[in-house]
Design a protein around this motif. Structure first.
Motif, PDB file in Angstrom:
ATOM      1  N   PHE A   1     -29.011  35.988  13.597  1.00 17.92           N
ATOM      2  CA  PHE A   1     -28.219  36.947  14.415  1.00 17.92           C
ATOM      3  C   PHE A   1     -27.618  37.975  13.481  1.00 17.92           C
ATOM      4  O   PHE A   1     -27.922  39.142  13.728  1.00 17.92           O
ATOM      5  CB  PHE A   1     -27.259  36.050  14.976  1.00 17.92           C
ATOM      6  CG  PHE A   1     -26.033  36.918  15.578  1.00 17.92           C
ATOM      7  CD1 PHE A   1     -25.655  38.174  15.573  1.00 17.92           C
ATOM      8  CD2 PHE A   1     -25.002  35.976  16.412  1.00 17.92           C
ATOM      9  CE1 PHE A   1     -24.397  38.760  16.149  1.00 17.92           C
ATOM     10  CE2 PHE A   1     -23.827  36.586  16.830  1.00 17.92           C
ATOM     11  CZ  PHE A   1     -23.544  37.973  16.698  1.00 17.92           C
TER      12      PHE A   1
ATOM     13  N   GLN B   1     -19.817  31.695  12.278  1.00 12.41           N
ATOM     14  CA  GLN B   1     -19.394  33.256  11.984  1.00 12.41           C
ATOM     15  C   GLN B   1     -19.869  33.397  10.465  1.00 12.41           C
ATOM     16  O   GLN B   1     -20.233  34.469  10.045  1.00 12.41           O
ATOM     17  CB  GLN B   1     -18.081  33.357  12.095  1.00 12.41           C
ATOM     18  CG  GLN B   1     -17.308  34.720  11.634  1.00 12.41           C
ATOM     19  CD  GLN B   1     -17.703  36.105  12.563  1.00 12.41           C
ATOM     20  OE1 GLN B   1     -18.189  35.622  13.480  1.00 12.41           O
ATOM     21  NE2 GLN B   1     -17.357  37.164  11.740  1.00 12.41           N
TER      22      GLN B   1
ATOM     23  N   ILE C   1     -23.311  34.422  10.110  1.00 10.45           N
ATOM     24  CA  ILE C   1     -23.635  35.748  10.600  1.00 10.45           C
ATOM     25  C   ILE C   1     -23.233  36.851   9.232  1.00 10.45           C
ATOM     26  O   ILE C   1     -23.960  37.563   9.266  1.00 10.45           O
ATOM     27  CB  ILE C   1     -22.609  36.088  11.909  1.00 10.45           C
ATOM     28  CG1 ILE C   1     -22.943  35.180  13.198  1.00 10.45           C
ATOM     29  CG2 ILE C   1     -22.683  37.388  12.217  1.00 10.45           C
ATOM     30  CD1 ILE C   1     -21.946  35.305  14.286  1.00 10.45           C
TER      31      ILE C   1
ATOM     32  N   ILE D   1     -25.718  39.455   7.659  1.00 11.03           N
ATOM     33  CA  ILE D   1     -25.573  40.693   7.477  1.00 11.03           C
ATOM     34  C   ILE D   1     -25.838  41.102   6.012  1.00 11.03           C
ATOM     35  O   ILE D   1     -26.426  41.963   5.739  1.00 11.03           O
ATOM     36  CB  ILE D   1     -23.970  40.998   8.037  1.00 11.03           C
ATOM     37  CG1 ILE D   1     -24.229  40.837   9.725  1.00 11.03           C
ATOM     38  CG2 ILE D   1     -24.032  42.675   7.507  1.00 11.03           C
ATOM     39  CD1 ILE D   1     -22.504  41.074  10.100  1.00 11.03           C
TER      40      ILE D   1
ATOM     41  N   GLN E   1     -12.983  41.777  21.135  1.00 14.17           N
ATOM     42  CA  GLN E   1     -13.532  41.347  19.807  1.00 14.17           C
ATOM     43  C   GLN E   1     -14.242  42.572  19.391  1.00 14.17           C
ATOM     44  O   GLN E   1     -14.464  43.112  17.831  1.00 14.17           O
ATOM     45  CB  GLN E   1     -14.334  40.043  19.577  1.00 14.17           C
ATOM     46  CG  GLN E   1     -14.462  39.599  18.131  1.00 14.17           C
ATOM     47  CD  GLN E   1     -15.881  39.200  17.765  1.00 14.17           C
ATOM     48  OE1 GLN E   1     -16.939  39.761  18.232  1.00 14.17           O
ATOM     49  NE2 GLN E   1     -15.943  38.483  16.839  1.00 14.17           N
ATOM     50  N   GLN E   2     -14.824  43.401  20.312  1.00 10.90           N
ATOM     51  CA  GLN E   2     -15.761  44.563  19.963  1.00 10.90           C
ATOM     52  C   GLN E   2     -14.683  45.907  19.950  1.00 10.90           C
ATOM     53  O   GLN E   2     -15.249  46.637  19.013  1.00 10.90           O
ATOM     54  CB  GLN E   2     -17.014  44.681  21.092  1.00 10.90           C
ATOM     55  CG  GLN E   2     -17.888  43.469  20.691  1.00 10.90           C
ATOM     56  CD  GLN E   2     -18.489  43.481  19.467  1.00 10.90           C
ATOM     57  OE1 GLN E   2     -18.942  44.356  19.011  1.00 10.90           O
ATOM     58  NE2 GLN E   2     -18.582  42.124  18.711  1.00 10.90           N
TER      59      GLN E   2
ATOM     60  N   ILE F   1     -14.740  46.449  15.033  1.00 13.00           N
ATOM     61  CA  ILE F   1     -15.174  46.114  13.809  1.00 13.00           C
ATOM     62  C   ILE F   1     -16.590  46.672  13.677  1.00 13.00           C
ATOM     63  O   ILE F   1     -17.066  46.996  12.590  1.00 13.00           O
ATOM     64  CB  ILE F   1     -15.516  44.435  14.020  1.00 13.00           C
ATOM     65  CG1 ILE F   1     -16.052  44.063  12.900  1.00 13.00           C
ATOM     66  CG2 ILE F   1     -16.281  44.214  15.426  1.00 13.00           C
ATOM     67  CD1 ILE F   1     -15.038  44.132  11.494  1.00 13.00           C
ATOM     68  N   ASN F   2     -17.609  46.839  14.673  1.00 10.91           N
ATOM     69  CA  ASN F   2     -18.689  47.537  14.249  1.00 10.91           C
ATOM     70  C   ASN F   2     -18.773  48.931  13.839  1.00 10.91           C
ATOM     71  O   ASN F   2     -20.089  49.355  13.655  1.00 10.91           O
ATOM     72  CB  ASN F   2     -19.585  47.091  15.390  1.00 10.91           C
ATOM     73  CG  ASN F   2     -20.254  45.439  15.152  1.00 10.91           C
ATOM     74  OD1 ASN F   2     -20.141  44.826  14.143  1.00 10.91           O
ATOM     75  ND2 ASN F   2     -20.166  44.682  16.420  1.00 10.91           N
TER      76      ASN F   2
ATOM     77  N   MET G   1     -18.780  48.087  10.413  1.00  7.35           N
ATOM     78  CA  MET G   1     -20.028  47.234  10.025  1.00  7.35           C
ATOM     79  C   MET G   1     -21.251  48.145   9.988  1.00  7.35           C
ATOM     80  O   MET G   1     -22.207  48.149   9.194  1.00  7.35           O
ATOM     81  CB  MET G   1     -20.240  46.039  10.776  1.00  7.35           C
ATOM     82  CG  MET G   1     -19.218  45.206  10.654  1.00  7.35           C
ATOM     83  SD  MET G   1     -18.565  44.424   8.970  1.00  7.35           S
ATOM     84  CE  MET G   1     -20.313  43.609   8.485  1.00  7.35           C
TER      85      MET G   1
ATOM     86  N   PHE H   1      -9.828  40.866  10.314  1.00  7.24           N
ATOM     87  CA  PHE H   1     -10.862  40.578  11.502  1.00  7.24           C
ATOM     88  C   PHE H   1     -11.450  39.213  10.790  1.00  7.24           C
ATOM     89  O   PHE H   1     -11.596  38.302  11.718  1.00  7.24           O
ATOM     90  CB  PHE H   1     -11.737  41.717  11.495  1.00  7.24           C
ATOM     91  CG  PHE H   1     -12.925  41.349  12.558  1.00  7.24           C
ATOM     92  CD1 PHE H   1     -12.730  41.610  13.844  1.00  7.24           C
ATOM     93  CD2 PHE H   1     -14.219  40.837  12.123  1.00  7.24           C
ATOM     94  CE1 PHE H   1     -14.068  41.162  14.466  1.00  7.24           C
ATOM     95  CE2 PHE H   1     -15.158  40.250  12.890  1.00  7.24           C
ATOM     96  CZ  PHE H   1     -14.892  40.519  14.424  1.00  7.24           C
TER      97      PHE H   1
ATOM     98  N   GLY I   1     -12.756  37.656  14.156  1.00  7.26           N
ATOM     99  CA  GLY I   1     -14.160  37.088  13.840  1.00  7.26           C
ATOM    100  C   GLY I   1     -14.634  35.859  14.459  1.00  7.26           C
ATOM    101  O   GLY I   1     -15.334  35.697  15.451  1.00  7.26           O
TER     102      GLY I   1
ATOM    103  N   TRP J   1     -15.660  33.113  18.830  1.00 10.49           N
ATOM    104  CA  TRP J   1     -16.669  32.346  19.055  1.00 10.49           C
ATOM    105  C   TRP J   1     -16.092  30.805  19.301  1.00 10.49           C
ATOM    106  O   TRP J   1     -16.870  30.038  20.068  1.00 10.49           O
ATOM    107  CB  TRP J   1     -17.742  32.222  17.794  1.00 10.49           C
ATOM    108  CG  TRP J   1     -18.396  33.635  17.819  1.00 10.49           C
ATOM    109  CD1 TRP J   1     -18.034  34.542  16.973  1.00 10.49           C
ATOM    110  CD2 TRP J   1     -19.169  34.150  18.552  1.00 10.49           C
ATOM    111  NE1 TRP J   1     -18.663  35.828  16.916  1.00 10.49           N
ATOM    112  CE2 TRP J   1     -19.369  35.444  18.008  1.00 10.49           C
ATOM    113  CE3 TRP J   1     -20.005  33.872  19.731  1.00 10.49           C
ATOM    114  CZ2 TRP J   1     -20.345  36.479  18.529  1.00 10.49           C
ATOM    115  CZ3 TRP J   1     -20.747  35.002  20.319  1.00 10.49           C
ATOM    116  CH2 TRP J   1     -20.975  36.106  19.628  1.00 10.49           C
TER     117      TRP J   1
ATOM    118  N   LEU K   1     -19.434  40.751  25.447  1.00  3.88           N
ATOM    119  CA  LEU K   1     -19.414  41.232  24.106  1.00  3.88           C
ATOM    120  C   LEU K   1     -20.578  42.157  23.741  1.00  3.88           C
ATOM    121  O   LEU K   1     -20.237  43.261  23.192  1.00  3.88           O
ATOM    122  CB  LEU K   1     -19.396  40.065  23.177  1.00  3.88           C
ATOM    123  CG  LEU K   1     -19.269  40.022  21.790  1.00  3.88           C
ATOM    124  CD1 LEU K   1     -18.365  39.127  21.137  1.00  3.88           C
ATOM    125  CD2 LEU K   1     -20.895  40.015  21.152  1.00  3.88           C
TER     126      LEU K   1
HETATM  127  C1  BGC Z   1     -19.098  40.106  15.850  1.00  6.49           C
HETATM  128  C2  BGC Z   1     -20.107  41.106  15.295  1.00  6.49           C
HETATM  129  C3  BGC Z   1     -19.866  41.631  14.040  1.00  6.49           C
HETATM  130  C4  BGC Z   1     -19.663  40.496  12.889  1.00  6.49           C
HETATM  131  C5  BGC Z   1     -19.091  41.043  11.684  1.00  6.49           C
HETATM  132  C6  BGC Z   1     -19.094  38.878  14.767  1.00  6.49           C
HETATM  133  O1  BGC Z   1     -18.027  37.733  15.156  1.00  6.49           O
HETATM  134  O2  BGC Z   1     -19.415  39.333  16.784  1.00  6.49           O
HETATM  135  O3  BGC Z   1     -20.253  41.990  16.335  1.00  6.49           O
HETATM  136  O4  BGC Z   1     -20.854  42.468  13.564  1.00  6.49           O
HETATM  137  O5  BGC Z   1     -18.592  39.619  13.637  1.00  6.49           O
HETATM  138  O6  BGC Z   1     -18.718  40.173  10.708  1.00  6.49           O
END
Ligand code: BGC
Length: 440
Positions: free
Chosen positions: A19, A137, A140, A144, A253-254, A258-259, A262, A349, A354, A358, A381
């Motif tokens: 993801f 998380q 994730i 990234i 959360q969005q 945060i993004n 990111m 975050f 973050g 979830w 989300l």
């Molecule tokens: C968020 C993502 C974000 C990521 C960054 C996730 O929990 O849902 O949108 O890019 O965290 O660490």
């Protein structure tokens, strides 16, 4: 904690890794796919967001099919989709094929984004559930980071560089697919399908002989005489408030921004007149802080609870954004302080909202409605994510950095108040105990 449970959680978290990878990899390819496919700015926007559209469909698919065919099988399907998407997008000769392949990847992201954390939550002993779901998380974030690094390493590999960047994803997809053969189906799903003996076997391995029998009884209680759930069941008076909490938390959360960092960090730095030169360094700093503070959250989340973590984190995020806003207003954006506030924001975050989002959305809903409830929350989300990522560059240009970050700071404050008043603490209790508590 049992090694077996950790192994299961790591396997499931690979879904999170894919993801993270899939959502981030595109950033490094943009400069190359745009001329290759002859895309305008708008065309590029659509091409990049094709993933998000797939995602929204994928989440709904997982909500329905996760109940019907099981969490594990659907994660296998997601692994296959990730694989096909990697091969397809890497080899696409036409824009249509490229978009199609990215949309398939989006489907996979959607499925993995709910089933990985949910599957872990359904297998984890209550005491460690927060930590184990947060592993998702962590994955994730690692995904990234891996995407940024592999893009960086591949950027000079010739005219097909973007194809190689996209192809990398095939490797973890294969790994996820095959490692899923090692793990069991979720005991909660097995009970829902009347496979009680199988469920008991799994519970004995995850919780030990003594607790397994008690847990099995409790799960059976919650699923007794229940027909297959529908989305409409989420509107029942006792469920609706939970649904709202899930949706609102997911949106927060969005929209706490945060993004914007990111996805757009380089743009922000360019906006304040800092060169692209240390872009890699900034990326490493952002990714590294994100990773470290996710680990911090994993240590804290079962000790202090989800709620306290979010309250603390939102406060920190708000202060960092306010600081950033002041820097923009006073035009003191040339120094190191911009980076410092951004890193501070990421740290707060990562240590709170973050992972906690979830965890909470995977815990909130009763056994019978978990996959549907979670899917509605997570669709919100993704929609919020799309809106923020589309509007942020416009906000930055039209409203200035000062006002933009001030708005995000105010949203953090709203999140703080909301969580304080409305979000229940879920730490330490079994999913069945929570179910009982929430139904009162
Ligand atoms: C968020 C993502 C974000 C990521 C960054 C996730 O929990 O849902 O949108 O890019 O965290 O660490």
């Amino acid at each position: 904690m049992k090694g077996y449970v950790i192994l299961i959680s790591i396997v499931a978290a690979l879904g999170g890794l894919l993801f993270g990878f899939d959502t981030a990899v595109i950033s490094g390819t943009i400069n190359f796919i745009q001329p290759y496919f002859g895309l305008s700015e708008a065309g590029l926007g659509w091409t990049v967001s094709s993933l998000l559209f797939g995602c929204i469909v994928g989440v709904f698919l997982a909500g329905i099919a996760g109940d019907r065919y099981g969490r594990k099988k659907m994660l296998m399907l997601a692994a296959m989709l990730f694989f096909v998407s990697a091969i397809g997008s890497a080899s696409a000769q036409s824009l249509i094929l490229f978009i199609f392949a990215r949309t398939l990847g989006g489907l996979a992201v959607g499925v993995a984004s709910i089933l990985s954390p949910m599957y872990i939550a359904e297998l984890a002993p209550a005491k460690y559930r927060g930590t184990l779901v947060s592993l998702n998380q962590l994955a994730i974030v690692i995904g990234i980071l891996v995407a940024f690094f592999s893009n960086y390493l591949l950027v000079d590999s010739g005219e097909n560089n973007w194809r190689y960047m996209l192809l990398v994803m095939a490797a973890p997809a294969i790994l996820l697919f095959f490692s899923l053969f090692m793990v069991p189906e979720s005991p909660r799903w097995l009970v829902a399908r009347n496979q009680n003996e199988e469920a008991l076997k799994v519970l004995i391995r995850t919780s030990g002989e003594k607790f397994a029998h008690i847990e099995l009884k409790e799960i059976q209680q919650t699923l007794k005489n229940q027909e297959e759930s529908t989305y409409r069941d989420l509107l029942a008076p006792k469920i609706k408030p939970l649904l709202f909490i899930g949706i609102i938390l997911a949106i927060f959360q969005q929209i706490t921004g945060i993004n914007t960092i990111m996805y757009y960090a380089p743009k922000i730095f360019a906006n304040v007149g800092q060169s692209n030169g240390p872009a890699l360094l900034q990326t490493i700093a952002i990714g590294g802080i994100n990773l470290i503070f996710t680990l911090v959250a994993m240590v804290l989340i079962d000790r202090f609870g989800r709620k306290l973590l979010i309250l603390f984190g939102s406060t920190g995020m708000m202060l960092m954004l306010a600081g950033l806003s002041v820097l923009f207003f006073t035009k003191q954006t040339s120094g190191i302080m911009v980076l410092a506030f951004i890193l501070g924001y990421i740290a707060f975050f990562a240590a709170s909202l973050g992972p906690a989002l979830w965890v909470v959305t995977a815990e909130l809903f009763p056994n019978r409605l978990r996959s549907k409830g979670m899917s509605v929350a997570i669709v919100s989300l993704w929609i919020a994510c799309a809106i923020v990522t589309i509007t942020f560059p416009i906000m930055l240009e039209k409203l200035s950095g000062g006002i933009t970050f001030l708005i995000f700071a105010i949203i953090c404050l709203a999140n703080l108040l909301y969580v304080w008043w409305y979000v229940p603490e879920t730490k330490g209790k079994t999913l069945e105990e929570l179910e009982k508590e929430f139904s009162r």
